[in-house]
Enzyme design. Sequence first.
Site, PDB file in Angstrom:
ATOM      1  NE  ARG A  12       5.290  11.636  -7.797  1.00 58.96           N
ATOM      2  CZ  ARG A  12       6.544  12.474  -7.482  1.00 58.96           C
ATOM      3  NH1 ARG A  12       6.797  13.079  -6.295  1.00 58.96           N
ATOM      4  NH2 ARG A  12       7.585  12.197  -8.318  1.00 58.96           N
ATOM      5  CE1 TYR A  50     -10.876   8.248  11.585  1.00 61.88           C
ATOM      6  CE2 TYR A  50      -8.730   9.110  10.843  1.00 61.88           C
ATOM      7  CZ  TYR A  50      -9.836   8.325  10.582  1.00 61.88           C
ATOM      8  OH  TYR A  50      -9.670   7.428   9.781  1.00 61.88           O
ATOM      9  CG  ASP A  84      -9.421  17.476  11.696  1.00 62.32           C
ATOM     10  OD1 ASP A  84     -10.363  17.866  10.997  1.00 62.32           O
ATOM     11  OD2 ASP A  84      -9.215  16.163  11.735  1.00 62.32           O
ATOM     12  CE  LYS A 126     -14.419  10.877   7.584  1.00 60.67           C
ATOM     13  NZ  LYS A 126     -12.971  10.810   7.426  1.00 60.67           N
TER      14      LYS A 126
END
Length: 408
Positions: free
Chosen positions: A62, A121, A195, A220
């Site tokens: 993590r 988005y 972005d 994507k």
Amino acid sequence: MKIKTKPTIESVAVHAGKRNKDQFGSHTTPIYQTSTFVFDDVEVGAKAFRHEEGGASHVYSRLGNPTVEELERAVCELECYGLDRPEDYGAYAFGSGMAAISTGILAMAKGGHVVAQDALYGCTSQFLKEEAPALGISTSFVDMSDLFLVEMELKKNPETKLVYLESIANPTMTVADIRAIAQLAEAHGTLLMVDNTFATPFHIQPFELGADIVVHSTTKYIGGHGTVIGGVMVAKKELLEESEAAIFRKNLGGIAGPMDAWLTLNGVKTLPLRMKKHAENGMKVAQYLESHPKVDHVFYPGLGSHPQHALASSIMKNGYGGMIAFELIGGYESGVSLMNNVKLCTLAVSLGAVDTLIQHPASMTHSIVDEDLKKQAGITDGLVRISVGIEGAEDIIADLEQALEIQN
């Protein structure tokens, strides 16, 4: 013969992220599928937790993982391609694009205001409008294609810590003048986060244009095959440290898993090859749609009819990408009809896969967006978004043709 010293972005993509030779000589990146790492002794473990020299390089996945770190270096190299000092930049990989976006906003804008693009988005818009206020961050939304409005919003909100935009807006395909907005942000003492999911570093490199932070949904185009969920944030190492972005990621728990990182790394290697084909097909499909009598308008940066075509041509490299939005003359019903009658195109949300994905924002991805904001951003009932794949362009066009013909 002059020896070429700077590698092409294609070569960088194939070799990006690699650092040390694997101890067993593995040609491809190993998957370090482990939750924790073993210490040689207590002192080595203690130094690792105190971040002292001589401590273990890894503690717990993590906090960091060798496979994940290779992905971070790879995306960082692509986003910093062409910069004078790429070594000044670093990256953090996340378990999703929204984890990268939300963690980045929380770290960079804590306790302040965000001036955000109105067309975003859907989940980013929802996060900024509904969740961020409870976390001490306010947001105003503005049309980023109008620099006057951006400047007025910054003047109106002197507590602004972050300007947030998409290099190509989802789903309206608006192209922001990143260079001019970066200058405005700097003049008002705020950071600019971009972005770059739609464009990828193959088409737009926001750092060259003055951005401070770049985020991606690696789900994507970077992953490219629809097999993985992921995200990444890239910025100068100094900014990442000052903002405590690593602590935010650690405590919010959003780091990418090693298997997801490994799958995404495979996508990185072919990104330039795929983006060339996406862009080539995108232009052909956009030109076809623009000529169709049942299509009212097409939004694609490569078309002369696009409001920011000249701007797009000045900042985009290697073509205009594979994302298209278009307005159908029949409104909502025509959008639904088209979705229900495509055969080759895949009716699915998301984008950037090798196959063509088509969706109807009003009933799908942007159905969660505030109605007033949707109207302000130009997300209408007849708007269709298509992520053009790498199939034969003539096959994609033939499928759209037969589906459009079925409409009344």
